[in-house]
Every structure is written in C-alpha cells, then in structure tokens.
Design a protein around this motif. Structure first.
Motif, mmCIF file in Angstrom:
data_model
loop_
_atom_site.group_PDB
_atom_site.id
_atom_site.type_symbol
_atom_site.label_atom_id
_atom_site.label_comp_id
_atom_site.label_asym_id
_atom_site.label_seq_id
_atom_site.Cartn_x
_atom_site.Cartn_y
_atom_site.Cartn_z
ATOM 1 N N ALA A 67 -27.094 15.091 9.905
ATOM 2 C CA ALA A 67 -28.270 15.961 9.974
ATOM 3 C C ALA A 67 -29.442 15.184 10.588
ATOM 4 O O ALA A 67 -29.569 13.978 10.372
ATOM 5 N N PRO A 68 -30.293 15.841 11.375
ATOM 6 C CA PRO A 68 -31.418 15.144 12.020
ATOM 7 C C PRO A 68 -32.340 14.498 10.980
ATOM 8 O O PRO A 68 -32.681 15.126 9.973
ATOM 9 N N GLU A 69 -32.735 13.282 11.247
ATOM 10 C CA GLU A 69 -33.466 12.500 10.252
ATOM 11 C C GLU A 69 -34.967 12.471 10.465
ATOM 12 O O GLU A 69 -35.712 12.030 9.597
ATOM 13 N N GLY A 70 -35.458 12.894 11.604
ATOM 14 C CA GLY A 70 -36.889 12.778 11.853
ATOM 15 C C GLY A 70 -37.234 11.405 12.414
ATOM 16 O O GLY A 70 -36.438 10.469 12.353
ATOM 17 N N ILE A 71 -38.426 11.285 12.961
ATOM 18 C CA ILE A 71 -38.847 10.046 13.626
ATOM 19 C C ILE A 71 -39.700 9.208 12.682
ATOM 20 O O ILE A 71 -40.669 9.696 12.097
ATOM 21 N N ASP A 72 -39.323 7.943 12.546
ATOM 22 C CA ASP A 72 -40.088 6.993 11.750
ATOM 23 C C ASP A 72 -41.158 6.358 12.642
ATOM 24 O O ASP A 72 -40.843 5.657 13.603
ATOM 25 N N GLN A 73 -42.427 6.607 12.331
ATOM 26 C CA GLN A 73 -43.526 6.078 13.136
ATOM 27 C C GLN A 73 -43.918 4.656 12.746
ATOM 28 O O GLN A 73 -44.785 4.060 13.375
ATOM 29 N N THR A 74 -43.283 4.118 11.706
ATOM 30 C CA THR A 74 -43.637 2.778 11.245
ATOM 31 C C THR A 74 -42.593 1.765 11.700
ATOM 32 O O THR A 74 -41.487 2.131 12.105
#
Length: 536
Positions: free
Chosen positions: A502-509
């Motif tokens: 499943a898509p996990e989203g983008i980690d900006q850190t």
C-alpha cells in the motif's frame, strides 16, 4: 467556611492578580521581534527561551491550579490512592528525555509548530495529521475548563462566588472578569505572557507549600496526629485505612503509567517545549523538572491535613482552599489563593494558544486556506484562542464541576491514542500511515465507549476512567487498555499493508534532522510554501 467576604485575603488576591495582569500586557514588549505576525513569534515566543524560562514555563504548564486543588482533594477523598500523580510525574521525565530532543530538532529544522505538523511531514498523511489535531483540541478543552474551576473554588471560599440565590450574572461576575483579562493579554502577548507570569506563579506556589508543610502540622500537633486522624477516617468509612486495598493496586499502577505516557502528548506540553532555543535546553529541563514532583508530593499531603483539621465540604475541590482559610492568617490565605488563581491563568493561556495553533496550522491552513500568509495564520490563531476560552467558560458555567473533571479524564484517554503516531514516528517510519490511523480510531472508539459505561454517584455516564481490563479481570485505567489495542491494531495492519504494498506517503524528514541543534552548521528552519513565498 467563614461568613461573608474575607476582605484581607481578597485584597491580597486582587493585588497579585493586578500585578500579573500588568506583566501579561507588558510581555508583548519583552523580546519583541521585528516581525511579530507569525505563529513562531506569537505562539512559540520566537523559539527563543533558555533553560530557566523554559523550566518555569513547563512547570507553570504542567503543575496547574487543577493540580493544586485536585491532587490533595483526591487524597482528602480517597486516601493514598490519590498519590498516583506523584509516581507518574517521576516516570515521565526519563521517558521524555528520549524523545523530546528529537522532536525539538526536527521541528526546528522544518518549522513545525504542532505535533500534527510533524505527523504530516513524517508520514505524508493529512488524514492522520487531522486526527492528531482534532484529538489534541478535544482533549485540551476540558483541561482549560478545569483551570477556571480552580479559580472559581478560590472565589467561593473567599466569599465572592455568590450564593445559590444570587443572580447568575453577579454570581459569576468575578470569574467573567478573570476570564476577560486572561483572554486580553493572551491575545496581545501570546506565549510571552504566560512565560513571564510563570515566574510569579511558581514562586508563590513554592512559598505557600513551604509554609504549609511546616506551619499547618505544627498547628495540628505534628504528622503523627495528621496520619492517625486520616487513617481513622478511612478505616471508619470501610476503606481499610490509608493504603489502597489490593483490589485497587492495578488501577493505581495503570493510571500512573498511562498518565505518564499521555502527559507530553498534550498540545500545551509540546508548545512549551518547542518554545525553547536548543535541544540542550530540553535535556537540561528533563533533569531539573523533577523538582516539581518533590513539590507535588508535599502538596498531596495537604489532603491529609484537611482531614486532620476537620475541614468539611460538600465539593472536594474546596477542601484545600478551605484549609488555607481556616489555618492561615487572612493575609497569607490571600497569598495562597493568589497562587492557585495565577496557577490557573498560566496553563489556561498556554492551552488556548496550543489548541489555536493546532486549528490554524492543521485545519485552517491544510484544509481551508492553503495559501495563508504568516500574518493571516497569526490572526486566525489569536481569534481561535479566544473562542477556545469562551468554550471552556461556557462549559464551567453550564455544567456541574464533576462533569468537567470527568471529561478531563476522558481527554487523557483520548490524547494517549496519539502516542504511536508521535513518539513512534520520532524513532521509526516502519508503521504504515493507514495502520496508525486505524489504530487511533480503535483506541478512540474503545476508550470513549468504555468510559461512557462507567457510572458515578453523580453521573450515569463518563463517571470515571477505570474499568475491568478485558482478558485480565482486574480494574485498570481505560486509557492504557485502549492504547494497547491501538498499538496492536497498528502493528498487525502495518504487516498487512506492507505485504499489500500500500502507498506509504512521502517522508519529508531525514535522519540527521532528528539530532540537529540550533548551532549546527546548515541548520535552518524550512518554512511552509505559503510562508516562504511571503518572505521574498
């Protein structure tokens, strides 16, 4: 209770109240920034506070008028079971030493103002961020109301709260005045106001407790007599004496542990933390804040003193103010009442700012006006801080005081469910964002439903925060049971969702963000797009 108004105590109380009011408004000029129209300046004091300012601010934030009134009131009503507040404030400091410096670093690097800012940046999920924000606002509202309850208890004991036959407006006028002053200087000065007032508040509280712990036992014949009389009361009531019965030990332990996990999930705790100027300030504070726990242990003993002094009240929240009026000279009773009253103003201000920041950053900007400028954010936050306080005031004036207390306990159950997203996210990104959201939902639903089924002598629902733990059979803290369910669902669903890719989203850190300090080369606050655009 003495007849009529205690004029001397009232005069001293008014003097200190006027003093902190002046300080609150003058705080707007303290460390004034060139551009004060931003949440960094209004809501976080410019992220510029050093060790001692942060210490007083956090102390004023965490040890409130509710603490001053309710902890010894719990001892007065239930005996040593009320001491759970002491071990939980001891447990919390080693815990926050591990994660608060990491939160400060990543928030400093990316310009995060709230925990929801971090959750969105870490997991790339507006839905999870919204859940954390709404939970924080809901949990904070009854907490603010309880600060107003603390002020109201003091006013009642001084004789200016009015009687049952008094016109409602005249009866509540002193509280309305206190609320109006609080709202005005919070609006104008932001976090700088409670930061300055916290010095006065904590100094008064330490003085009052130091005097009370020596002066009152001398007048009552010593601690031997105090503990003997308290023990006799609880034995006669069938409670078995001062020490909790074996059946209550699970409740005591789970409540202490759950409360320790929840304390720094509250938005106001994080707001005070992020106002500091370096991660070392946070680490130093975790080593010196336990001084407040020592104070809390001494404060709790006042509950036994109230029993030994023969204080009789129908509302337990009045026990300690009444003890002060009965035992102290009138002028020092006024000092003690001022300590409680100011002890309500400081956290109420910080809480309203924290709730307003959550709304502004994670509801208004994320979902209503994504291109909001820093000035617009600051203005919205100021207005929402007023609305939050109005809501708390309405809550206090229209509901029974025990309702406010029980809803604050419910708020503790709720806020604990944000722990996996915040603390888990500070150390790992293994948890899937959808799993965290599902775990949060399960914890919230179970905790709310379980608390709804708890009755008390005054309420059919939401009458307490303890219930039988499924599968164990012991009575324990509902919040901790909900937290275990939350984590279990999160872990299981993370395995499933990762297996399904499943898509996990983008980690900006990035990993180095979590150890960065203000003095490190290359460390700069990354402004949100709307903010950055307005800076050019």
């Amino acid at each position: 209770m003495k007849d009529g108004v205690n004029g001397v105590a009232l005069g001293v109380f008014i003097f200190f109240f006027l003093a902190v009011t002046v300080i609150g408004f003058l705080a707007a000029r303290w460390r004034k920034a060139e551009n004060e129209h931003s949440l960094d300046e209004w809501g976080l004091g410019g992220r510029s506070f050093g060790t001692w300012i942060t210490w007083f601010l956090l102390g004023g934030d965490l040890y409130t008028a509710y603490t001053f009134v309710a902890v010894p009131a719990a001892i007065y009503a239930a005996g040593a079971a009320g001491f759970f507040a002491v071990p939980y404030t001891i447990l919390v400091y080693p815990l926050i030493f591990t994660f608060l410096p990491r939160l400060w670093s990543v928030s400093h690097k990316h310009g995060y103002v709230t925990t929801s800012d971090f959750v969105r940046g870490r997991f790339g999920s507006r839905g999870l961020s919204l859940a954390v924000a709404l939970t924080g606002i809901l949990a904070t509202m009854p907490y603010i109301a309880l600060q107003l309850v603390g002020i109201q208890a003091v006013l009642d004991v001084m004789g200016i709260g009015g009687s049952d036959g008094t016109n409602w407006f005249l009866k509540d006028l002193p509280l309305l005045i206190a609320f109006g002053v609080l709202a005005a200087y919070t609006y104008s000065s932001g976090l700088r106001a409670p930061a300055l007032i916290a010095f006065v508040k904590d100094a008064l509280i330490y003085i009052v407790i130091a005097v009370a712990i020596i002066y009152i036992p001398i007048k009552l014949g010593g601690f031997d007599d105090i503990f003997a009389k308290a023990g006799d009361k609880f034995t006669a009531a069938g409670a078995g004496g001062l020490v909790p019965a074996p059946a209550g030990q699970w409740t005591y332990a789970t409540l202490a542990l759950g409360s320790a996990l929840a304390l720094f999930m509250y938005p106001h705790s994080i707001t005070a933390t992020l106002s500091s100027k370096s991660r070392d300030v946070i680490r130093r504070n975790t080593t010196i804040l336990p001084l407040y726990s020592l104070m809390l242990g001494l404060l709790a003993l006042l509950g036994f003193m109230a029993i030994a002094a023969g204080v009789k009240v129908t509302n337990g929240q009045l026990a300690i103010p009444q003890l002060f009026e009965n035992m102290f000279p009138d002028w020092f009773a006024g000092v003690a009442f001022a300590a409680i009253g100011i002890g309500a103003l400081v956290p109420a201000a910080i809480m309203s700012i924290a709730a307003a920041n959550l709304f502004t950053r994670n509801i208004y900007r994320d979902f209503i006006k994504p291109d909001a400028t820093p000035k617009q954010e600051a203005q919205v936050s100021k207005l929402v801080s007023l609305l939050v306080k109005v809501g708390a005031l309405v809550f206090v004036l229209t509901m029974d005081k025990t309702v406010a207390i029980n809803f604050q306990l419910l708020g503790g159950i709720w806020i604990l469910q944000t722990f996996p997203s915040l603390v888990g996210g500070l150390f790992t990104r293994w948890f899937h964002r959808w799993a965290l959201l599902a775990g949060w939902a399960v914890g919230m639903v179970y905790g709310t439903a379980a608390a709804y089924g708890v009755a008390s002598p005054t309420q059919a629902h939401f009458g307490g925060s303890s219930k039988e733990i499924p599968g164990i059979g012991e009575i324990g803290y509902i919040g901790l049971t909900a937290f275990v369910l939350n984590v279990s669902v999160t872990v299981v669903l993370t395995f499933v969702l990762r297996a399904l890719k499943a898509p996990e989203g983008i980690d900006q850190t990035s990993p180095e963000d979590y150890t960065a300090d203000a003095g490190d080369p290359g460390v700069e606050v990354e402004l949100p797009p709307a903010v950055a655009g307005s800076a050019h």
